[in-house]
Design an enzyme around this catalytic site. Structure first.
Site, short mmCIF file in Angstrom:
data_model
loop_
_atom_site.label_atom_id
_atom_site.label_comp_id
_atom_site.label_asym_id
_atom_site.label_seq_id
_atom_site.Cartn_x
_atom_site.Cartn_y
_atom_site.Cartn_z
N GLU A 61 1.03 -1.05 -0.42
CA GLU A 61 0.33 0.16 -0.15
C GLU A 61 1.20 1.40 -0.04
OE1 GLU A 61 -3.21 -3.20 1.59
OE2 GLU A 61 -0.05 -2.46 2.00
N PHE A 123 -11.48 -7.39 14.03
CA PHE A 123 -10.54 -7.80 12.63
C PHE A 123 -10.16 -6.63 12.07
CE2 PHE A 123 -9.40 -10.22 9.50
CZ PHE A 123 -8.06 -11.04 9.76
N GLN A 124 -8.93 -6.48 11.87
CA GLN A 124 -8.34 -5.34 11.33
C GLN A 124 -9.14 -3.96 10.87
OE1 GLN A 124 -8.28 -7.31 7.27
NE2 GLN A 124 -6.42 -8.15 7.61
N LYS A 173 -17.35 -0.77 5.60
CA LYS A 173 -17.73 -1.19 4.93
C LYS A 173 -18.92 -1.71 4.36
CE LYS A 173 -17.43 -6.92 3.07
NZ LYS A 173 -17.24 -7.95 4.13
N MET A 488 24.71 8.50 2.68
CA MET A 488 24.62 9.61 3.16
C MET A 488 24.24 9.45 4.56
SD MET A 488 24.08 12.81 2.92
CE MET A 488 22.85 13.38 1.15
#
Length: 610
Positions: A61, A123-124, A173, A488
């Site tokens: 993502e 969940f999630q 959802k 760097m």
């Protein structure tokens, strides 16, 4: 007159979302599906099947956000990305913060657990609305399907107007599945009474700015990313030529002014050109345009342009006076303000003044001659500087993305870009940005050459996006400046930490990048000599197929010039020996470091002999 009837249709929240995105001109979406966002992906399937838009399936993502970000930077349009709830949403956070720091218009849409489950540790489930509050311009949780069209219209308006930035829309959802009476909301029809960015500058302040530019003998234009967002390149060129003012840009402002123009002094700041840093140290007027006086530009802030009066033009009133108090603050859209400034100049009959700044321009040009950027060309190795320079010479019209590190600063020094053709993570400094950003640019501009300059350390942070490139045959070119270090970090450890190289050596465990590219079905080439490089560049640019070029460069090259932390811009290290004695007029106390006039024999701060 009778009221005009508005036709409504029973539609789901997911339909309302996708239809609204299409109405706002969205052609490409970068994302990754999951349980909570499946109702939206189901509607997306119908849109793709109908040929209305294309979804690019990323491998992580974070790649979706950077691709949407690159898409927005290259086009000026709002980039769009999708992620599901929980870890899908949290994986977007770094990319959202990157867009926020660099003022990039983006709409990130996340799935969320059903409304009844919010707050139950389902969940999630994560509170992505709360998590992202400090790093978005605005955010929404859609509570009702009938609000979807309005929210999308507001999100696009907020993301793209005023100072651009990312907007989050979190969609439970069941809202995606819920039916409502759907009434489309067209772009431009939304009104937000409490959100009215100032566009035109105050006429009195415009006149004051012109008066300062008329009298200045050592003026300097200091131009940042806000000028890119505003599209003010033509106006900046006209202003610079009218008043004969040298132009320096920030890393985010690269491309706004042609660096081959005789008035250009390139990038300023920690790894800017010596002549830009000397110029800002000695100017008597600093015209800041769409810039925010950040620490990598200013060095020691109280010594930054310490002898200059300041004009600051910016659309965000919070930036004006935040780090440096200007004599003339102008809040407004950069391009519109400059249009007003130039119009007023023409009304006053002002014409190009070749004499007032002649001595100043001569001095700047002596610095340019005495302290040029160095391109090492060792006998037996390739230097990173020559690699980047040679690629830039071979592909001057390409769009360039970078990761973050030494290669980023060398690219900023040696690539000469047009507006929107330089795409890098400036404010947040996000390693792993380059490849997915290049995917976004190439998706938007399929007919343009897109080259990602990456480091061997940072490229590994999102190298899984080679799978996305292969799946959609996105013809980006990836050039890895491979020195086997976090370059760097190594340079700072060498310079400031007694050469204690803690956790910066990447040589052990370095993958074979050519084999890795080939594992994804992408052509890879490894080069280590000057002759091989020239052949590989020609091969890289010969067609529009994706290609990875692994360039093995000298291991211990440092990026100079460099302004050390806590020092002023005129106190650079790594400068070449000057060809003449045109040192800056300021000298610095060897005891306390305070700036001093060359004519003074003793430091006014601590009394030490200078």
């Amino acid at each position: 007159m009778p009221a005009i009837a508005v036709t409504t249709t029973r539609r789901t929240g997911a339909y309302a979302l996708m239809d609204s995105l299409k109405r706002h001109g969205v052609k490409h979406i970068f994302g990754y599906p999951g349980g909570a966002i499946l109702p939206i992906y189901d509607e997306l399937y119908r849109c793709e099947t109908a040929g209305d838009l294309q979804h690019i399936l990323v491998r992580h993502e974070q790649g979706a956000t950077h691709a949407a970000d690159g898409y927005a930077r290259a086009t000026g349009q709002v980039g769009v990305c999708f992620g599901t709830s929980g870890p899908g949403a949290t994986n977007l956070v770094t990319g959202i913060a990157t867009a926020q720091m660099d003022s990039i218009p983006m709409v990130a849409i996340t799935g969320q657990v059903a409304r009844a489950a919010i707050g139950t540790d389902a969940f999630q489930e994560t509170d992505i609305f709360g998590i992202t509050l400090p790093i978005v311009k605005h955010s929404y949780v859609v509570r009702r399907a009938e609000d979807m069209a309005r929210i999308v219209a507001e999100a696009f308006h907020i993301a793209s107007s005023g100072r651009p930035g990312p907007v989050l829309i979190d969609v439970p959802k069941d809202v995606g599945l819920e039916e409502c009476d759907y009434t489309p909301v067209e772009p431009g029809s939304i009104k937000l009474p409490g959100y009215r960015p100032t566009v035109k500058g105050n006429p009195r302040q415009v006149n004051q700015a012109i008066a300062l530019m008329q009298k200045a003998e050592r003026p300097l234009l200091y131009v940042g990313g806000g000028a890119i967002a505003s599209g003010a390149h033509a106006e900046i060129k006209e202003l610079a030529e009218l008043f004969q003012i040298p132009v320096t840009t920030t890393c985010m402002g690269k491309g706004i002014f042609d660096e081959k123009h005789p008035l250009s002094v390139g990038m300023l700041g920690m790894h800017g050109t010596a002549y830009a840093n000397f110029a800002v140290s000695e100017c008597d007027l600093l015209v800041a345009i769409g810039a925010r006086f950040d620490d990598r530009v200013t060095g020691k802030l109280d010594e930054f342009a310490s002898r200059a009066e300041v004009i600051h033009i910016d659309i965000d009133p919070a930036e004006v006076g935040k780090n440096r108090e200007p004599q003339v603050p102008i809040v407004g859209d950069v391009r519109q303000v400059l249009i007003d400034v130039l119009a007023r100049c023409h009304q006053m009959g002002l014409s190009t003044r070749p004499h007032q700044t002649t001595l100043w321009l001569e001095r700047v040009n002596r610095w340019r001659t005495d302290y040029p950027l160095q391109i090492p060309r060792p006998a037996t190795e390739l230097s990173p500087q020559e690699t980047i320079y040679d690629i830039g010479q071979a592909a001057p019209d390409a769009f360039y993305t970078t990761d973050v590190g030494q290669h980023q600063m060398w690219s900023a020094q040696f690539l000469d870009n047009g507006p929107r053709q330089w795409i890098t993570s400036g404010g947040l400094g996000t390693m792993g940005y380059g490849i997915p950003a290049a995917m976004g640019v190439k998706t938007a501009l399929s007919d343009r050459q897109v080259i990602c300059i990456a480091g061997d350390a940072s490229v590994q942070m999102n190298i899984q996006e080679l799978g996305t490139i292969a799946q959609y045959n996105i013809g980006v070119k990836i050039v890895i400046i491979n020195n086997g270090w976090q370059g760097m970090v190594r340079q700072w450890q060498e310079t400031f930490y007694g050469e204690r190289y803690s956790a910066s050596n990447m040589e052990v465990g370095m993958p074979d990048f050519v084999k890795l590219a080939e594992a994804y079905g992408i052509k890879g080439i490894q080069v280590g000599s000057r002759e091989e490089l020239q052949v590989a560049i020609a091969q890289m640019l010969a067609d529009d197929q994706p290609l990875l070029l692994d360039v093995r460069v000298s291991r211990n090259e440092n990026c100079y010039p460099m302004v050390a932390p806590g020092k002023s811009n005129a106190q650079m290290i790594g400068l070449p020996t000057p060809k003449s004695q045109s040192a800056p007029e300021l000298v610095y106390c060897p005891s306390c470091g305070a700036p001093n006039q060359r004519s003074n024999k003793f430091c006014p701060e601590c009394g030490a002999k200078v």
